[in-house]
Design a protein around this motif. Sequence first.
Motif, PDB file in Angstrom:
ATOM      1  N   THR A  76       0.823  -1.209   0.000  1.00 50.06           N
ATOM      2  CA  THR A  76       0.000   0.000   0.000  1.00 50.06           C
ATOM      3  C   THR A  76       0.856   1.257   0.000  1.00 50.06           C
ATOM      4  O   THR A  76       0.579   2.215  -0.741  1.00 50.06           O
ATOM      5  N   HIS A 107       2.277   1.703  -3.406  1.00 45.85           N
ATOM      6  CA  HIS A 107       1.273   2.152  -4.368  1.00 45.85           C
ATOM      7  C   HIS A 107       0.954   3.640  -4.191  1.00 45.85           C
ATOM      8  O   HIS A 107       0.896   4.393  -5.168  1.00 45.85           O
ATOM      9  N   ARG A 151       1.735   6.201  -7.240  1.00 42.39           N
ATOM     10  CA  ARG A 151       0.539   6.510  -8.029  1.00 42.39           C
ATOM     11  C   ARG A 151       0.195   7.988  -7.851  1.00 42.39           C
ATOM     12  O   ARG A 151       0.100   8.484  -6.722  1.00 42.39           O
ATOM     13  N   HIS A 163      -7.267  -2.403   0.342  1.00 44.71           N
ATOM     14  CA  HIS A 163      -8.003  -2.457  -0.918  1.00 44.71           C
ATOM     15  C   HIS A 163      -8.575  -1.079  -1.289  1.00 44.71           C
ATOM     16  O   HIS A 163      -8.612  -0.711  -2.465  1.00 44.71           O
ATOM     17  N   HIS A 217      -5.779   0.934  -2.767  1.00 49.42           N
ATOM     18  CA  HIS A 217      -5.330   0.417  -4.055  1.00 49.42           C
ATOM     19  C   HIS A 217      -6.361   0.669  -5.161  1.00 49.42           C
ATOM     20  O   HIS A 217      -6.011   0.705  -6.339  1.00 49.42           O
ATOM     21  N   ALA A 270      -9.424  -0.354  -7.693  1.00 48.93           N
ATOM     22  CA  ALA A 270      -9.797  -1.570  -8.417  1.00 48.93           C
ATOM     23  C   ALA A 270      -8.613  -2.484  -8.688  1.00 48.93           C
ATOM     24  O   ALA A 270      -8.761  -3.710  -8.746  1.00 48.93           O
ATOM     25  N   ILE A 271      -7.404  -1.919  -8.813  1.00 44.69           N
ATOM     26  CA  ILE A 271      -6.237  -2.734  -9.132  1.00 44.69           C
ATOM     27  C   ILE A 271      -5.953  -3.776  -8.050  1.00 44.69           C
ATOM     28  O   ILE A 271      -5.376  -4.834  -8.304  1.00 44.69           O
ATOM     29  N   GLY A 272      -6.385  -3.505  -6.824  1.00 49.14           N
ATOM     30  CA  GLY A 272      -6.137  -4.440  -5.727  1.00 49.14           C
ATOM     31  C   GLY A 272      -6.940  -5.719  -5.804  1.00 49.14           C
ATOM     32  O   GLY A 272      -6.642  -6.689  -5.121  1.00 49.14           O
ATOM     33  N   THR A 290      -7.551  -7.392  -8.770  1.00 49.71           N
ATOM     34  CA  THR A 290      -7.240  -8.169  -9.961  1.00 49.71           C
ATOM     35  C   THR A 290      -6.691  -9.540  -9.581  1.00 49.71           C
ATOM     36  O   THR A 290      -6.050  -9.712  -8.541  1.00 49.71           O
ATOM     37  N   GLY A 309      -3.019  -9.518  -9.028  1.00 47.22           N
ATOM     38  CA  GLY A 309      -2.513  -8.421  -8.217  1.00 47.22           C
ATOM     39  C   GLY A 309      -1.840  -8.925  -6.956  1.00 47.22           C
ATOM     40  O   GLY A 309      -2.329  -9.857  -6.305  1.00 47.22           O
ATOM     41  N   ARG A 342      -3.874  -9.173  -3.567  1.00 44.64           N
ATOM     42  CA  ARG A 342      -4.840 -10.254  -3.390  1.00 44.64           C
ATOM     43  C   ARG A 342      -4.210 -11.465  -2.709  1.00 44.64           C
ATOM     44  O   ARG A 342      -4.856 -12.157  -1.913  1.00 44.64           O
TER      45      ARG A 342
END
Length: 295
Positions: A172, A175, A179, A241, A244, A246-248, A250, A253, A256
């Motif tokens: 996290t 990210h 990001r 989550h 992150h 939506a990418i978390g 996948t 990913g 997950r």
Amino acid sequence: MTTTLASHVAALREAGRLAEPGPFGEAVLGHLELTLPEASLTVALADGLTLAYAHPAVTRVGPAGTSGEDAALRVSGTLPRVPYGATSTVIVLTEGPGGPVLFPVDPARTTVVPGTNLAGEPRDTLHLHDYAVSAADVRPLAPGELAEAGLRAALARAALIAGAAERCVELTVRHTTTRTQFGRPLSRFQAVKQEEARLIEESALIRAAVDAAARELSLVGVAAAKAQASASVAEIARIAHQLHGAIGFTELGELRFATTRLWSWRDEEGDESYWATRLGREALAADDVWALLAV
């Protein structure tokens, strides 16, 4: 070289952080002087099995079957959701006809129903039908040894949760610092900073409780560690989550792999309600509650 409980816990925490597969049975059996096979080991702390002496002794004292000519056993019943039960030597610890015992089970001689947990880790159910255990394979246990195995199993799961929680923090933070949104990293937004602080706090709470329990194994220490670890799972997964996006979620990913294990391990070896109840009962029975809590 003897491996200390703290060493086992440190190794399990790292395994949880890296999402390493494996049953890690040696950590539960570390207090027993056993010559363990080289094969992968898993542990089943079982109740509800039916155990009887394979060669009942004929005596004038007590009902038939209360003693045996030797320690050989016949076992029937179910071992539910054993970690890697279909591919490992299963070490069963349970109450026998003459007291607590330990014995190995070969999954090839059982009826195996394959299963997995939410993270996809094997959790296989083994059905034993009049399973024969030779006298040489049966080891009597003291009641304290059986109880300690249960505490070690719960602490092992809490240590795995601690590692997976640390991985959620690492992913996290990485990210949110890389990001960007509206021209600056996510980590620069106050709302993100606040949630990250809570995430780090929950992870630190688990690690502190687990490390304390590993220094001196006790019911109170393990109950506090597993209760805290399981209780923190929901908040850790939610924040990780959420930050992150939506990418978390996948399939491949990295997050997950950590959070699905957290959700799975939360309930294994007793959830937060179970261990909080045990901790509460200890407190109610104690003459000095403060001394109990300050251990």
